[in-house]
Design a protein around this motif. Structure first.
Motif, PDB file in Angstrom:
ATOM      1  N   ALA A 207      35.006  48.057  54.770  1.00 42.91           N
ATOM      2  CA  ALA A 207      34.695  46.656  54.471  1.00 42.91           C
ATOM      3  C   ALA A 207      34.834  45.760  55.698  1.00 42.91           C
ATOM      4  O   ALA A 207      34.615  44.554  55.614  1.00 42.91           O
ATOM      5  CB  ALA A 207      35.615  46.137  53.359  1.00 42.91           C
ATOM      6  N   GLU A 209      33.076  45.385  58.435  1.00 40.31           N
ATOM      7  CA  GLU A 209      31.903  44.803  59.076  1.00 40.31           C
ATOM      8  C   GLU A 209      30.649  45.212  58.313  1.00 40.31           C
ATOM      9  O   GLU A 209      30.549  46.333  57.814  1.00 40.31           O
ATOM     10  CB  GLU A 209      31.843  45.269  60.540  1.00 40.31           C
ATOM     11  CG  GLU A 209      30.537  45.084  61.245  1.00 40.31           C
ATOM     12  CD  GLU A 209      30.070  43.645  61.330  1.00 40.31           C
ATOM     13  OE1 GLU A 209      30.828  42.729  61.012  1.00 40.31           O
ATOM     14  OE2 GLU A 209      28.908  43.450  61.708  1.00 40.31           O
ATOM     15  N   HIS A 210      29.700  44.272  58.209  1.00 39.61           N
ATOM     16  CA  HIS A 210      28.473  44.586  57.482  1.00 39.61           C
ATOM     17  C   HIS A 210      27.326  43.723  57.972  1.00 39.61           C
ATOM     18  O   HIS A 210      26.728  42.962  57.215  1.00 39.61           O
ATOM     19  CB  HIS A 210      28.678  44.411  55.975  1.00 39.61           C
ATOM     20  CG  HIS A 210      27.731  45.227  55.155  1.00 39.61           C
ATOM     21  ND1 HIS A 210      26.922  44.682  54.192  1.00 39.61           N
ATOM     22  CD2 HIS A 210      27.461  46.549  55.164  1.00 39.61           C
ATOM     23  CE1 HIS A 210      26.199  45.646  53.620  1.00 39.61           C
ATOM     24  NE2 HIS A 210      26.505  46.783  54.206  1.00 39.61           N
ATOM     25  N   LEU A 240      33.875  33.387  52.009  1.00 45.38           N
ATOM     26  CA  LEU A 240      34.202  34.577  51.209  1.00 45.38           C
ATOM     27  C   LEU A 240      34.606  34.229  49.778  1.00 45.38           C
ATOM     28  O   LEU A 240      34.529  35.074  48.884  1.00 45.38           O
ATOM     29  CB  LEU A 240      35.346  35.336  51.890  1.00 45.38           C
ATOM     30  CG  LEU A 240      35.559  36.779  51.475  1.00 45.38           C
ATOM     31  CD1 LEU A 240      34.398  37.624  51.936  1.00 45.38           C
ATOM     32  CD2 LEU A 240      36.858  37.312  52.068  1.00 45.38           C
ATOM     33  N   ARG A 349      37.467  42.162  56.470  1.00 47.30           N
ATOM     34  CA  ARG A 349      36.333  41.441  57.041  1.00 47.30           C
ATOM     35  C   ARG A 349      36.753  40.511  58.174  1.00 47.30           C
ATOM     36  O   ARG A 349      35.914  40.134  59.011  1.00 47.30           O
ATOM     37  CB  ARG A 349      35.609  40.675  55.931  1.00 47.30           C
ATOM     38  CG  ARG A 349      34.207  40.209  56.261  1.00 47.30           C
ATOM     39  CD  ARG A 349      33.306  41.280  56.825  1.00 47.30           C
ATOM     40  NE  ARG A 349      33.034  42.376  55.926  1.00 47.30           N
ATOM     41  CZ  ARG A 349      32.062  42.411  55.031  1.00 47.30           C
ATOM     42  NH1 ARG A 349      31.268  41.375  54.889  1.00 47.30           N
ATOM     43  NH2 ARG A 349      31.872  43.495  54.296  1.00 47.30           N
ATOM     44  N   TRP A 353      34.541  39.316  61.390  1.00 46.19           N
ATOM     45  CA  TRP A 353      34.311  37.917  61.768  1.00 46.19           C
ATOM     46  C   TRP A 353      34.685  37.678  63.224  1.00 46.19           C
ATOM     47  O   TRP A 353      33.964  36.999  63.958  1.00 46.19           O
ATOM     48  CB  TRP A 353      35.129  36.982  60.887  1.00 46.19           C
ATOM     49  CG  TRP A 353      34.781  37.029  59.445  1.00 46.19           C
ATOM     50  CD1 TRP A 353      33.563  37.335  58.887  1.00 46.19           C
ATOM     51  CD2 TRP A 353      35.663  36.766  58.354  1.00 46.19           C
ATOM     52  NE1 TRP A 353      33.639  37.267  57.529  1.00 46.19           N
ATOM     53  CE2 TRP A 353      34.911  36.931  57.159  1.00 46.19           C
ATOM     54  CE3 TRP A 353      37.003  36.416  58.244  1.00 46.19           C
ATOM     55  CZ2 TRP A 353      35.455  36.749  55.889  1.00 46.19           C
ATOM     56  CZ3 TRP A 353      37.565  36.230  56.989  1.00 46.19           C
ATOM     57  CH2 TRP A 353      36.790  36.398  55.821  1.00 46.19           C
TER      58      TRP A 353
END
Length: 376
Positions: A207, A209-210, A240, A349, A353
């Motif tokens: 989760a 990085e995407h 988020l 995450r 970021w």
């Protein structure tokens, strides 16, 4: 709105191109494809993607329309070397994220994504009690912004050191601990579920990085102004909280609760009727199924209710379970707190970021699109 899939012949007719061109557009991520359920040897192609390319080739669209559609699951709009999604797989700097999650910790993943010369070390830290973990983290990040220096004009090595401090601040709020444990162990011990440590580790890595998701884009916009890394992280965290991003797991737990009382098929029917979508299943970037969800749910014994839900979702909707589903299933399997999926997702995450914020600062570019006025 239901996603429409068409055959190769239909796609070629709309595009007016050769089959090789169709395959090239798929490999470049311009057209999404998935196996045909009725014949695994054939593929189906996403209708909207085909139509968009067909219109472009016909020269019927103005540049303003192209730009507007680019930020709605459209063409890539920013250059990055951090991650990519291609062929149904997620890659971190060219490496398969699933393979990386077999052994790596979140700290090691941060070092890899940030291209740090050494593994990120997160010291022990805990904030004052009395608020939720999320609210505490907001306060801790906001407290940094007055004293942290603007990111613009500072060398990458200095920013990487500061990024580690920002991650430690987030960890103090989301994963408080008196011991300098790895972050996945801090969460597991803090929730009194040490047996959940390894599945949590895998969740954190997958989760982290995407690509250019909503919160990463918000962090990049803030960073492009030259603001501090803590400010960019705060922007991502605020984004988020939306139900269509970090809050999507809530619809999964609600679906599970309805399924436990009314039955799986009825729960899916009710959610379709009320919300028009079942967020537990499917992902536009993974037509054949979210590989992150598969890897995560292979790391623990999924509760029977969630197994039944996953099977029903694929049967009734034609979409496999996604990351949000797997995080909710993890929380149910280990009886974690209600907000555990959000805590895991937010902590993970943060690494992404910060990677995006530093990359944006290094580019020196300001993100400032133009608006198309449509008023009177």
């Amino acid at each position: 709105m239901k996603t429409l899939w068409i055959t190769a012949e239909e796609a070629l007719a709309r595009l007016g191109s050769k089959r090789q061109t169709l395959y090239a557009n798929v490999s470049r991520g311009r057209i999404r494809a998935k196996p045909d359920p009725s014949d695994p040897r054939r593929s189906l192609y996403q209708s909207d993607d085909v139509n968009r390319l067909a219109e472009r080739h016909a020269g019927r669209r103005q540049a303003a329309v192209v730009a507007a559609e680019a930020i709605r699951w459209g063409e890539p709009v920013l250059t990055t070397t951090i991650s990519s999604i291609a062929g149904g797989k997620l890659f971190y700097r060219g490496h398969d994220a699933i393979a990386l999650s077999e052994k790596a910790s979140l700290e090691e993943t941060a070092a890899f994504l940030w291209q740090s010369p050494e593994i990120i070390a997160i010291p022990a830290g805990e904030a004052a009690a009395g608020r939720t973990r999320l609210a505490t983290t907001f306060a801790l990040l906001a407290g940094r912004i007055d004293t942290d220096l603007p990111a613009l004009g500072r060398r990458p090595l200095i920013l990487k050191s500061e990024a580690a401090l920002v991650l430690a601040t987030v960890a103090a709020g989301l994963a408080p601990s008196r011991e300098p444990l790895p972050l996945h162990e801090r969460l597991a011990v803090g929730w009194a579920r040490p047996e959940a440590a390894d599945p949590i580790r895998r969740c954190l890595v997958l989760a982290a990085e995407h690509e250019l998701n909503v919160s990463a884009f918000a962090a990049r916009v803030t960073a492009s102004s030259g603001a501090a890394l803590s400010a960019a992280t705060l922007s991502g965290l605020a984004t988020l909280t939306g139900p269509r991003h970090g809050g999507a797991w809530l619809s999964v737990t609600r679906l599970a609760e309805q399924a436990a009382s009314a039955g799986v098929r009825e729960a899916i029917r009710d959610m379709l009727s009320s919300d028009g979508v079942v967020r537990a299943f499917g992902h536009r970037l993974y037509p054949a199924g979210d590989p992150r969800a598969k890897a995560i749910m292979a790391s623990f014994d999924v509760p029977p209710l969630y197994i039944t839900l996953a099977e029903a979702g694929e049967e009734l909707l034609g979409e496999p379970a996604n990351l949000d589903f797997s995080l909710a299933a993890l929380a149910a399997a280990f009886d974690l707190p209600e907000d555990a999926p959000l805590v895991i997702f937010a902590l993970a995450r943060t690494v992404g970021w910060l990677a995006h914020a530093m990359e944006q600062v290094e580019s020196g570019e300001l993100i400032r699109p133009r608006a198309h006025y449509a008023g009177s």
